[in-house]
Design a protein around this motif. Structure first.
Motif, PDB file in Angstrom:
ATOM      1  N   GLN A   1      -1.546   6.858  -9.087  1.00  0.00           N
ATOM      2  CA  GLN A   1      -2.583   6.882  -8.062  1.00  0.00           C
ATOM      3  C   GLN A   1      -2.163   6.109  -6.816  1.00  0.00           C
ATOM      4  N   ASP A   2      -1.417   5.024  -6.999  1.00  0.00           N
ATOM      5  CA  ASP A   2      -1.113   4.114  -5.902  1.00  0.00           C
ATOM      6  C   ASP A   2       0.064   4.555  -5.036  1.00  0.00           C
TER       7      ASP A   2
ATOM      8  N   ASP B   1      10.319  -0.393   0.217  1.00  0.00           N
ATOM      9  CA  ASP B   1      10.936   0.713  -0.523  1.00  0.00           C
ATOM     10  C   ASP B   1      11.624   0.236  -1.791  1.00  0.00           C
ATOM     11  N   GLY B   2      12.242  -0.957  -1.746  1.00  0.00           N
ATOM     12  CA  GLY B   2      12.868  -1.498  -2.943  1.00  0.00           C
ATOM     13  C   GLY B   2      11.854  -1.767  -4.040  1.00  0.00           C
ATOM     14  N   GLN B   3      10.730  -2.377  -3.668  1.00  0.00           N
ATOM     15  CA  GLN B   3       9.678  -2.659  -4.642  1.00  0.00           C
ATOM     16  C   GLN B   3       9.044  -1.376  -5.167  1.00  0.00           C
TER      17      GLN B   3
ATOM     18  N   LYS C   1       4.689   0.439   4.130  1.00  0.00           N
ATOM     19  CA  LYS C   1       5.943   0.458   4.887  1.00  0.00           C
ATOM     20  C   LYS C   1       5.689   0.208   6.374  1.00  0.00           C
ATOM     21  N   VAL C   2       4.548   0.690   6.877  1.00  0.00           N
ATOM     22  CA  VAL C   2       4.173   0.456   8.275  1.00  0.00           C
ATOM     23  C   VAL C   2       3.870  -1.021   8.488  1.00  0.00           C
TER      24      VAL C   2
ATOM     25  N   HIS D   1       0.842  -1.195   0.000  1.00  0.00           N
ATOM     26  CA  HIS D   1       0.000   0.000   0.000  1.00  0.00           C
ATOM     27  C   HIS D   1       0.882   1.251   0.000  1.00  0.00           C
ATOM     28  N   GLY D   2       0.464   2.275  -0.733  1.00  0.00           N
ATOM     29  CA  GLY D   2       1.277   3.479  -0.877  1.00  0.00           C
ATOM     30  C   GLY D   2       1.643   4.137   0.439  1.00  0.00           C
TER      31      GLY D   2
END
Length: 474
Positions: free
Chosen positions: A211-212, A304-306, A73-74, A68-69
């Protein structure tokens, strides 16, 4: 849910804090800092109660938020936190090959040597047009294991060449110089202060990533405004003459001489902002010794890599869209059809097989040259560019040079070359230049014929492009 809302209302102040997340049940570790950072960056205008409701759902079901944008990461931090630890260089270099070593400055070679000691490095190469840069040298190629280096791709993500050959003879340029000059001026735009008067819509602007991914969403307006434009520095659009040396399979044109356009530019402000953002993330997640800090990488198994990989690929597609728009405008103004197009990135990263292993191949100022791959390698504005086909040399990591390469830095050009000297050389070559500056003078570049000679084992030459009318940024 009603009880949760009541508890949220009680905790609400003017600003969401770590204490609010702790009350929801978040573990007291770096996940809270990640959450606050993501919320501050991407959800600044949202109501606090709505954010806390979402945060609670992320806490309860992190798996469904992976990728999810805002919350991906959370969620990653809740499931498997990214390990941040100082990285040390290896005490040896991985295998490498340098082409045209005597033509390459020592700083560029040292930059490659440092990159070859990265723990994620698999193999490296340096092309004969190489010179020093940030992170990887320009002309540097590096294969890594499941890691992507933002500065190994470069700031101008997807910087590329595009050559369109028209259904017009080479003689089309004769006697039409004034008309062609105006067509270039009216249908191209350069730098920060120019944009196309009549902007085009393009399918790339409807890409889901806009958008994502919140960062890309914030850059969409800039991307729309700059679509169909070119950057500053060594970026150009040129009318010229193509000579095809043979009837290559699949081409609609046989050997002969034709009128053509060649363009060089990248992903504009979109790519620059992507590079800046993810380079900063890489530096935080992958602390390296000071002399190699620009080589910080993102693990491809992390959020972050993806996300960088998606953003980088979007920037590459956007760069292509800019070239396509420029060539479409010029073809329309000429009243001509494009019969052949050859194009390639030279600031990008690819997933490729090398010696049977999947690797991430960074080409920072290098042309893909796997067996049968077509590309265009430009010279300076007074020398020809070359249409090539790759030979698939694994020692070069299936790569070739991306141009002639700089002989003088931009600063040195400004000190040593006058405008009148540059204009004299250009005039003697029969070239008409619109815009341009002394740091792009032909004398600033290596001899393209020498560079091509040094990579004969990497590519075969199928034809040439000779510039006639060149437009660059002012």
């Amino acid at each position: 849910m009603t009880q949760l809302l009541k508890s949220i209302e009680k905790s609400m102040g003017n600003k969401l804090s770590g204490k609010d997340l702790i009350k929801l049940g978040f573990p007291q570790n770096n996940t809270i800092n990640i959450a606050l950072g993501q919320i501050s960056r991407y959800r600044k205008g949202d109501k606090k109660d709505h954010i806390l409701l979402e945060a609670k759902d992320v806490l309860l079901s992190p798996d469904k938020y992976l990728g999810h944008g805002t919350w991906g990461k959370v969620a990653e931090g809740l499931i498997k936190p990214v390990e941040v630890r100082k990285q040390e260089l290896l005490n040896h270099r991985v295998p490498f090959q340098i082409y045209g070593e005597n033509e390459i400055d020592e700083v560029a070679k040292r930059q490659l040597y440092d990159a070859l000691k990265l723990p994620v490095a698999i193999q490296g190469a340096l092309m004969p047009d190489a010179h020093s840069g940030y992170g990887l040298p320009i002309g540097g190629v590096l294969a890594t294991n499941n890691a992507v280096i933002p500065y190994g791709v470069g700031v101008d993500i997807g910087c590329r060449m595009s050559l369109s050959v028209f259904d017009l003879p080479a003689s089309h340029v004769k006697g039409r110089e004034f008309q062609l000059r105006n067509i270039l001026k009216d249908n191209t735009a350069f730098g920060l202060n120019e944009s196309q008067t009549n902007r085009s819509d393009h399918a790339i602007l409807d890409h889901a990533a806009f958008q994502d991914i919140p960062l890309l969403k914030s850059l969409k307006d800039k991307a729309y405004k700059q679509l169909g434009s070119s950057g500053t520095g060594n970026h150009f659009v040129e009318f010229g003459v193509v000579e095809l040396f043979e009837d290559y399979p699949g081409w609609k044109l046989g050997k002969g001489r034709y009128f053509a356009v060649l363009s060089h530019s990248g992903s504009r402000g979109l790519g620059a902002n992507i590079a800046k953002h993810y380079s900063q993330l890489a530096t935080k997640q992958c602390p390296l010794p000071k002399q190699v800090q620009h080589l910080a990488w993102l693990d491809m198994d992390t959020h972050d890599g993806q996300e960088y990989w998606l953003a980088m690929n979007l920037a590459g597609e956007y760069a292509k869209a800019c070239h396509d728009d420029i060539h479409r405008r010029l073809a329309k103004a000429l009243g001509a059809r494009v019969r052949l197009n050859i194009e390639n990135h030279h600031n990008f990263a690819w997933k490729e097989l090398l010696n049977g292993q999947e690797v991430i191949v960074h080409r920072k100022g290098a042309t893909p040259a796997s067996e049968g791959t077509l590309g265009i390698i430009p010279g300076s504005m007074t020398t020809p560019g070359f249409i090539v086909v790759g030979k698939g040399k694994e020692d070069s990591i299936n790569s070739a040079s991306h141009g002639a390469g700089r002989l003088m830095s931009r600063g040195a050009c400004k000190e040593k070359i006058s405008k009148s000297q540059m204009e004299k050389v250009i005039a003697e070559a029969g070239i008409e230049l619109i815009g341009g500056a002394v740091d792009e003078a032909p004398m600033a570049y290596k001899d393209i014929h020498t560079v091509m000679k040094l990579q004969e084992e990497l590519v075969d030459v199928l034809g040439t492009f000779t510039p006639k009318i060149v437009r660059m940024a002012k």
